[in-house]
Design a protein around this motif. Structure first.
Motif: not given
Length: 729
Positions: A553-565, A597-601, A677-681, A684-688
């Motif tokens: 797994d070479c993914e570098t996007s943090c929210p996408v990496i969470f998909d592995r769960y 999302t909240k951390k980056i916000q 971004a905040n309008k996305i429900e 996951r997609e908001k975090a991405v």
């Protein structure tokens, strides 16, 4: 404004070391002073009750309420000598810390007065408001009930006037809302699976324990300087700040003499930690300036996690007493080492055998190879999930930078162990393999004894390295709850060992002898997990390309990496090992995406405010001074002379204009990106979206802010600089 930063710096540098009162006893005499350990249990509990509690701790048997009442009375009697008046269930919700609600030892006596009472029911269970903690949708706001339940395996302790009771935290419907409950289930799973495999080698093994030795890295910063940095206050890291001319390039801080004020802080911390039963062993300067490390003796994994959460709380509290702030963010300063929490993990048996240590006989080494290979199988099969277990909005800045391991999980074994693996893989016989242990190295230096050389070197770029009798998971973040990584690792190893035993038993049932069956399965697994083994430089571009070829797994996007769960194989593993359900996994991912999302916000809002209210005004003021100077030169000299004299100032004025224009435009663009971004429900997609469209502005704006720091007159710059933050006086 002109003197603000300098006044803050001067006050910070005037700080003196706080005198720490040293206990007159030796550390061994006050170790565990405030802990209701077995010694205290034996003294304050009836023998029958003591034995039942020990049985619960060691074998997981359930305690009856009548027994719990007797335990509570013994605890209360012990605790009252320290002036304890309250109890709290101390638990680890899905946040970055611990939680506690204090209740007094007070009940009605039904005669118009009060009595001091502590019942077994209060010991075993409390009811925090579950809707006020992250639940990932498991609990609605109007569904508030949740329970904290006592964990007898982690000793009760005293802080101040409160008896602290370690607990799990679950919802009204039974789902885990914390880190401890899944960890304990994972430890039970690996115990069951590993004990079954150990029976191949020793029928006397009845229990296998997972051990953890964490190494806690951290930064200390003068409190006055910290308070003058809004980014440190609100996000834990510096969002702006140019490199100091001197940082860690001289390599003179690592293992250097500990500054006096820091030594006093460390001493104070160690005394209080030892009194709370945390076996502190090592302290030293780390690589980066103002960076340090504390490490304890190894402990059982569940207890080690509790002690790590407690030590982080102590660090923050005691640092303030000494005029510091403790920074546990994984990357508080750009361009220098970040902080990790190396998790040294191994398995051991009730017979005293460390399963990841080499033995003295070929049979012992076959056992070692079994557990080493199956650990690698777990890491190989779930390398993406292991990465997800340590990934966060904060740790993403550290991984792959300044000695931190890269965000590709691989394992380093060393030449000797690797050569043994290769020999087994290529062998056509079932012969046992002899592995050499530590060998003597003669230095031929007078007065210096021969050294024992380990059978493996170290690889600082390996996220999961074998280091002699354990594996070191080096990718865990410094402020993380290492229970999450330990839950995934122990569950994955339990699954691998379960699969291994099933295949070996099939071969034995088909007529194969035990040793031949074990070696045959090991040979298959060594071939299967070979892609996870890597001995080279994990920072190189060549490794990134090679890792992709190997299917890692070479993914570098943090929210996408969470998909592995939520991969089917992850869900199956957790459910098969009875650690977490699909519902619990989905809920935890919702929390992860929301937290990201909240951390980056928060970072984006903080940096936007800093840019517009501190950086731009200071730059404009300095630019105005230069413009005024240009005007005066023009009115004093001839045009030719003025043009020549003003050339440098005009260049600086234009540079300031370019940098400030970029910052203003991009702060506005960053605000608009947040609004979109905040309008996305979908969480996951908001975090991405935050990762892809908001976070990049932080780096681009920082570049121009840091350029302004180099240009603007030093006395005007209000934010303490790296050269001030990174060197304790």
């Amino acid at each position: 404004m002109a003197r603000l930063r300098f006044n803050v710096v001067e006050e910070a540098f005037k700080k003196k070391a706080v005198e720490v009162k040293t206990p007159t006893e030796r550390p061994s005499e006050y170790f565990g002073k405030y802990v209701f350990n077995k010694e205290k249990m034996f003294k304050y509990l009836p023998l029958k009750t003591y034995n039942k509690l020990c049985d619960a701790i060691e074998n997981g048997t359930r305690l009856e309420l009548s027994v719990a009442d007797e335990i509570a009375q013994g605890m209360k009697k012990w605790a009252e000598q320290f002036g304890v008046t309250h109890i709290t269930h101390w638990f680890q919700p899905l946040t970055e810390g611990t939680a506690e609600k204090h209740d007094a030892f007070i009940e009605h006596d039904f005669k118009g007065g009060m009595i001091e009472e502590f019942s077994g029911k209060s010991l075993i269970q409390q009811e925090p408001d579950a809707s006020s903690f992250p639940s990932g949708g498991i609990r609605s706001t109007f569904e508030a009930r949740g329970y904290s339940a006592w964990d007898p395996a982690s000793p009760v302790f005293v802080i101040g006037d409160t008896l602290m009771i370690p607990t799990v935290f679950i919802s009204y419907t039974g789902e885990a809302l914390d880190y401890k409950a899944p960890l304990k289930k994972a430890l039970a799973a690996v115990d069951k699976a590993a004990t079954a495999v150990c029976k191949y080698f020793d029928e006397n093994v009845t229990k296998v324990t997972a051990n953890l030795g964490w190494e806690q890295e951290y930064f200390l910063v003068d409190e006055g300087l910290y308070s003058a940095r809004p980014d440190l206050l609100l996000t834990g890291r510096t969002l702006a700040g140019h490199d100091s001319a001197k940082n860690q390039q001289m390599e003179d801080h690592y293992f250097g003499a500990i500054p006096e004020r820091v030594a006093e802080f460390m001493k104070d911390l160690e005394i209080q930690a030892l009194e709370l039963g945390i076996p502190c062993k090592t302290r030293h300067n780390e690589v980066a300036p103002n960076q340090f490390e504390l490490a304890p003796i190894y402990e059982e994994c569940n207890l080690a996690v509790d002690h790590n959460m407690l030590i982080m709380s102590l660090m923050r509290k005691i640092a303030r007493k000494h005029g510091f702030r403790c920074l546990l963010h994984e990357k508080p300063f750009a361009g220098i080492n970040g902080s990790g929490k190396h998790a040294n993990w191994s398995l051991s048996t009730n017979t005293g055998v460390v399963l990841h240590a080499l033995g003295k006989t070929p049979e012992d080494n076959l056992r070692f190879l079994t557990f080493a290979v199956e650990t690698l199988m777990a890491v190989y099969k779930h390398n993406g999930l292991l990465k997800a277990s340590i990934m966060s909005a904060t740790n993403q800045h550290r991984l792959g930078a300044n000695e931190a391991p890269p965000a590709i999980i691989s394992s380093f074994l060393g030449k000797q162990i690797s050569s043994v693996f290769d020999k087994i893989e290529n062998s056509t016989t079932e012969e046992l393999i002899a592995i050499k242990g530590a060998e003597a190295l003669s230095l031929d230096i007078p007065q210096i004894p021969d050294l024992k050389i380990d059978n493996t070197d170290r690889n600082r770029t390996s996220p999961f390295a074998f280091t002699g009798n354990r594996f070191e998971f080096r990718a865990v973040g410094s402020q993380a709850n290492c229970a999450e990584a330990m839950t995934v690792l122990n569950t994955a190893v339990a699954e691998a060992l379960t699969n291994f035993k099933s295949r070996v038993d099939e071969l034995i049932a088909a007529g194969s002898d035990k040793v031949s069956a074990i070696i045959k399965v090991l040979r298959e697994d060594i071939k299967t997990c070979k892609p996870i083994r890597f001995e080279g430089n994990g920072y190189s571009d060549e490794w990134k390309a090679e890792a992709a070829k190997r299917g890692l797994d070479c993914e570098t996007s943090c929210p996408v990496i969470f998909d592995r769960y939520l991969d089917p194989e992850s869900i199956k593993m957790f459910e098969d090992m009875k650690v977490m359900t699909e519902l619990e996994l989905k809920a935890r991912n919702e929390i992860k995406w929301d937290t990201f999302t909240k951390k980056i916000q928060i970072e984006a809002r903080t940096f936007g405010d800093m840019a517009m209210n501190q950086i731009i005004p200071v730059a404009a003021k300095y630019q105005s001074t230069l413009i005024d100077n240009v005007s005066k030169v023009a009115s004093t000299f001839t045009k030719e002379e003025a043009d020549e004299l003003n050339a440098d100032n005009m260049s600086i004025i234009r540079q300031i204009s370019a940098h400030t224009r970029f910052i203003i435009e991009n702060v506005e663009a960053m605000i608009e990106a947040r609004k979109v971004a905040n309008k996305i429900e979908s969480e996951r997609e908001k975090a991405v979206q935050y990762h892809d469209t908001v976070q990049p502005y932080l780096d681009s704006i920082r570049y121009h802010a840091d350029k302004l720091e180099l240009i603007v007159e030093d006395e005007l710059w209000v934010l303490p600089k790296y050269r001030e933050l990174l060197f304790i006086r």
